[in-house]
Scaffold this motif. Structure first.
Motif, PDB file in Angstrom:
ATOM      1  N   GLU B 347       0.833  -1.209   0.000  1.00 26.12           N
ATOM      2  CA  GLU B 347       0.000   0.000   0.000  1.00 26.12           C
ATOM      3  C   GLU B 347       0.865   1.255   0.000  1.00 26.12           C
ATOM      4  O   GLU B 347       0.619   2.200  -0.765  1.00 26.12           O
ATOM      5  CB  GLU B 347      -0.941   0.020   1.213  1.00 26.12           C
ATOM      6  N   GLN B 354       2.189   6.318  -7.010  1.00 27.44           N
ATOM      7  CA  GLN B 354       1.151   7.248  -7.495  1.00 27.44           C
ATOM      8  C   GLN B 354       1.676   8.684  -7.497  1.00 27.44           C
ATOM      9  O   GLN B 354       1.334   9.480  -8.370  1.00 27.44           O
ATOM     10  CB  GLN B 354      -0.110   7.114  -6.626  1.00 27.44           C
ATOM     11  N   ALA B 376      -0.617  -3.796  -6.788  1.00 28.95           N
ATOM     12  CA  ALA B 376      -2.078  -3.897  -6.617  1.00 28.95           C
ATOM     13  C   ALA B 376      -2.499  -5.356  -6.495  1.00 28.95           C
ATOM     14  O   ALA B 376      -3.404  -5.687  -5.718  1.00 28.95           O
ATOM     15  CB  ALA B 376      -2.776  -3.240  -7.791  1.00 28.95           C
ATOM     16  N   ASP B 381      -6.259  -6.410  -4.764  1.00 26.53           N
ATOM     17  CA  ASP B 381      -7.291  -5.521  -5.326  1.00 26.53           C
ATOM     18  C   ASP B 381      -7.454  -5.829  -6.822  1.00 26.53           C
ATOM     19  O   ASP B 381      -6.680  -5.360  -7.658  1.00 26.53           O
ATOM     20  CB  ASP B 381      -6.870  -4.063  -5.118  1.00 26.53           C
ATOM     21  N   GLN B 383      -9.742  -4.967  -9.021  1.00 22.01           N
ATOM     22  CA  GLN B 383     -10.102  -3.851  -9.905  1.00 22.01           C
ATOM     23  C   GLN B 383      -8.897  -2.960 -10.214  1.00 22.01           C
ATOM     24  O   GLN B 383      -8.661  -2.584 -11.366  1.00 22.01           O
ATOM     25  CB  GLN B 383     -11.198  -3.024  -9.238  1.00 22.01           C
ATOM     26  N   LEU B 384      -8.138  -2.648  -9.154  1.00 16.70           N
ATOM     27  CA  LEU B 384      -6.970  -1.783  -9.345  1.00 16.70           C
ATOM     28  C   LEU B 384      -5.890  -2.478 -10.189  1.00 16.70           C
ATOM     29  O   LEU B 384      -5.263  -1.858 -11.051  1.00 16.70           O
ATOM     30  CB  LEU B 384      -6.399  -1.399  -7.964  1.00 16.70           C
ATOM     31  N   THR B 385      -5.762  -3.773  -9.939  1.00 13.64           N
ATOM     32  CA  THR B 385      -4.774  -4.547 -10.712  1.00 13.64           C
ATOM     33  C   THR B 385      -5.147  -4.521 -12.189  1.00 13.64           C
ATOM     34  O   THR B 385      -4.308  -4.267 -13.063  1.00 13.64           O
ATOM     35  CB  THR B 385      -4.724  -6.009 -10.226  1.00 13.64           C
ATOM     36  N   GLN B 387      -6.918  -2.364 -13.691  1.00 14.90           N
ATOM     37  CA  GLN B 387      -6.749  -0.987 -14.211  1.00 14.90           C
ATOM     38  C   GLN B 387      -5.299  -0.717 -14.637  1.00 14.90           C
ATOM     39  O   GLN B 387      -5.041  -0.251 -15.740  1.00 14.90           O
ATOM     40  CB  GLN B 387      -7.165   0.002 -13.114  1.00 14.90           C
ATOM     41  N   TYR B 388      -4.358  -1.065 -13.744  1.00 12.33           N
ATOM     42  CA  TYR B 388      -2.946  -0.822 -14.074  1.00 12.33           C
ATOM     43  C   TYR B 388      -2.458  -1.775 -15.162  1.00 12.33           C
ATOM     44  O   TYR B 388      -1.677  -1.384 -16.041  1.00 12.33           O
ATOM     45  CB  TYR B 388      -2.077  -0.960 -12.818  1.00 12.33           C
TER      46      TYR B 388
END
Lengths: 174, 538
Positions: B347, B354, B376, B381, B383-385, B387-388
């Motif tokens: 995290e 970021q 991620a 996570d 969704q975040l994974t 996304q990236y």
């Protein structure tokens, strides 16, 4: 408009000359008298041979389509090398580059001067669709459409602008 | 006699021949005039008539000399002689009038009206003399002669020359094209990969092409061998930039384009690459002075806070014009590296990346996106994974780490989802071509999925496929995780030979297979626990 048209013909004189040659040969083959065989002049018949109207559908189609076809084929043959070597891959050799640039100019001018005059296009329409037989109407229609539209586009200098746009797009894209 | 004297003749008696001469001449003129009546305009007629008259006059003179009777007086003799000449001339003219040539000329003269007789509106528009040929239509403007000439109008020399030149140019152009057909084929393939965002394949192909051209140049340019493609140079440089190989991109551009070409307006974006490289190089040099021992010598016993402060100090340095001296995003990335070395939580590391992303403005996404996807996934996570990972794949569909990150989301769950991992492995396989340029890391994903499903044989086959891969220079693509996976599969398939082989590989590098395998063999951990190990062994 005529001034612009004539200006574009002078810029692309190799194609204009070759087109006149095809037209003259078609006229001779069909025995149609040519009233003015000057290659470049300062009116709307610039880059066209002034000849009597062809009396038959075959002849009317030939004078419009054959020079267009031959110019287009030659333009394609001339454009392949420059498009690949100069615009797409830009081969770094000055001799090849120079030859291909001249070849592209010839291809450009041949394309710009490929379409018939409006008089020939109208005569073709008249002969094919009023006097032609059914076979002529069927087989000549695709060529007629291309030549008829192209004749007006060429008369307004649009073919020149289109070719120029393609050139600019290629320069930007590659 | 008086008239004779007025005309200048001598009153003495003269020989008949002499006396006849003027009369013959007069008679000749008379005859010529007579022939002119037939066709004054036609010279041929005149000439013919004159010749005839001359001959007739000579014959008449001879005849008179031979047959003349003695005249009573000189005057009578002259009259008689002239009458004789007149009769003879008349006979000759009559004879000449019967000949075909004269007849024909007479007919033409009789039929063809003089030009001035044709009305203006009926004359040929071309020659202006002859009558229009109305057989081609009432308004037809030309005579038949002019029409015939117009039908056979000679070809124009410039037009013929233009056609010859066209053919010559087409030949030369196609000849040059055939010389480069192999290059074009390779370059088109590279272009296709580039357009499809298959950057790894594009880079491999274009690098190979440039190596060949460089080799040709080193061997000495002959004819056209030095004709490399500038587009290939540009595409390869762009590919390198997107993949994060800025140094290689800079070298390509400066070597093949050169400083001069880079200054041209249309090469602006390539100039920006070299400028960016120069700026990052300065930053990198400054960072290396702080982090060299950690980055290159593996020193871990350091004061991380002190190093972090030194890095932060770089951010405040400015150029003379007040602009930042170093690239802030690059410096912040190395602050993340320090966190990673300290073993910070995902995290916190993601938060640092970021910050890097915000500072960077998406210019060097290759630097942080794959790592962010990985972090991620470790956070679980999904969704975040995704996304990236998608962001990575939108740049390069062959970014293997993105697929691995997505698979890890399902692998590190409490309940691992083997089907999802298999699905991602297949997706990766479809993008990571088997052209030889990419390590088939998707085989690892297949192996993990099959192991989780309990299909050990299939897992073994997948790992055998992976281990048989060799790069273009003949080197295998062994990694710690792949060797451990192969060793594990060998144990599960009772292949001691396979396990020993991997043990040898590890031993050659001064290492051993993962201790987790031994633990699993002793039954201390389950297979799922082994595969969810987060120590990087698998």
């Amino acid at each position: 408009m005529t001034k612009f048209y004539v200006f574009t013909r002078y810029l692309t004189f190799p194609g204009a000359f070759v087109r006149c040659l095809w037209e003259q040969m078609v006229c001779r083959i069909h025995g149609v008298p040519m009233e003015d065989t000057r290659l470049l002049r300062r009116d709307e018949l610039c880059s066209h041979i002034e000849h009597e109207l062809f009396p038959t559908a075959n002849g009317a189609f030939a004078i419009a389509f054959v020079p267009a076809l031959f110019n287009a084929v030659l333009a394609f043959l001339l454009a392949v090398g420059p498009v690949l070597g100069v615009f797409v891959f830009r081969m770094n050799n000055p001799i090849v580059f120079a030859v291909q640039i001249v070849a592209y100019w010839f291809a450009f001018s041949l394309y710009v001067n490929s379409y018939p005059s409006i008089e020939d296009a109208l005569n073709m329409k008249e002969k094919i669709y009023k006097e032609g037989n059914i076979l002529q109407k069927i087989f000549f229609t695709p060529g007629f459409i291309g030549c008829y539209i192209g004749a007006y586009l060429e008369r307004w200098g649009v073919t020149f602008l289109l070719a120029l746009a393609v050139l600019i797009l290629m320069l930007i894209r590659f | 006699m008086d008239e004779l004297e007025k005309n200048g003749l001598e009153p003495e008696t003269q020989p008949l021949e002499d006396a006849a001469e003027p009369a013959i001449e007069d008679a000749g003129e008379t005859a010529a005039e007579a022939s002119d009546t037939a066709d004054a305009a036609e010279e041929a007629t005149e000439a013919a008539a004159e010749e005839t008259v001359q001959e007739a006059a000579e014959e008449a003179a001879d005849a008179l000399t031979d047959t003349a009777e003695e005249p009573e007086t000189m005057e009578d003799a002259l009259v008689q002689e002239l009458e004789g000449i007149r009769d003879l001339l008349q006979q000759e003219l009559d004879k000449a009038g019967d000949e075909p040539l004269i007849q024909e000329l007479d007919e033409i003269a009789a039929d063809a009206p003089a030009p001035e007789e044709i009305p203006e509106e009926e004359r040929c528009r071309c020659c202006g003399e002859k009558r229009r040929d109305v057989s081609f239509g009432e308004d037809y403007p030309y005579c038949s002669e002019c029409r015939a000439v117009m039908k056979a109008a000679p070809l124009r020399f410039p037009a013929v020359l233009a056609l010859i030149l066209t053919f010559l140019l087409a030949g030369a152009s196609l000849y040059f094209t055939t010389l480069y057909i192999a290059d074009y084929s390779t370059l088109l393939e590279g272009e296709t990969h580039f357009e499809a965002r298959e950057l790894t394949d594009a880079a491999a192909l274009l690098s190979s092409y440039m190596s060949q051209k460089q080799g040709a140049e080193l061997a000495g340019p002959t004819d056209f061998e030095d004709a490399y493609s500038i587009t290939a140079v540009k595409h390869l440089a762009e590919t390198f930039v997107r993949m994060g190989y800025l140094g290689d991109a800079n070298e390509l551009l400066t070597t093949y384009l050169g400083e001069k070409a880079l200054q041209r307006p249309w090469n602006k974006k390539y100039l920006a690459v070299t400028e960016d490289y120069a700026a990052l190089k300065d930053t990198s040099t400054a960072i290396n002075t702080i982090m060299q021992d950690v980055l290159y010598y593996g020193v871990t016993d350091i004061d991380y806070e002190e190093r972090d402060e030194q890095l932060q100090a770089l951010l405040s340095e400015q150029n003379e014009d007040g602009s930042p001296k170093y690239d802030a995003a690059f410096v912040e990335f190395y602050r993340y590296v320090l966190l990673d070395l300290q073993g910070e939580k995902p995290e916190k590391m993601l938060e640092q990346l970021q910050t890097v992303q915000n500072l960077d403005g998406n210019e060097h996404e290759w630097m942080y996106l794959p790592t962010m996807a990985d972090l991620a996934s470790k956070m679980g996570d999904e969704q975040l994974t995704r996304q990236y990972a998608d962001a990575c794949l939108s740049i390069n569909t062959q970014e293997a780490s993105a697929y691995k990150a997505m698979a890890n989301v399902y692998r590190f769950r409490d309940e691992p989802d083997a089907d999802k991992i298999l699905e991602i492995a297949k997706e990766a396989q479809s993008h990571l071509s088997e052209s030889g340029s990419i390590v088939p890391t998707y085989q690892e994903l297949f192996a993990i999925a099959y192991l989780l499903q309990g299909d050990y044989e299939a897992a073994m086959q997948a790992m055998e496929a992976y281990m048989s891969y060799t790069s273009s220079n003949g080197m295998p693509a062994y990694s710690v995780s792949s060797c451990n996976l192969y060793a594990l599969c060998s144990v599960l398939c009772d292949s001691q030979e396979g396990y020993d082989e991997m043990a040898q590989v590890f031993a050659s590098a001064g290492m051993e297979p993962s201790a987790l395998i031994q633990k699993y063999q002793k039954g201390k951990i389950t297979l799922t626990e082994l595969l969810q190990d987060d120590g990087g062994d698998f």
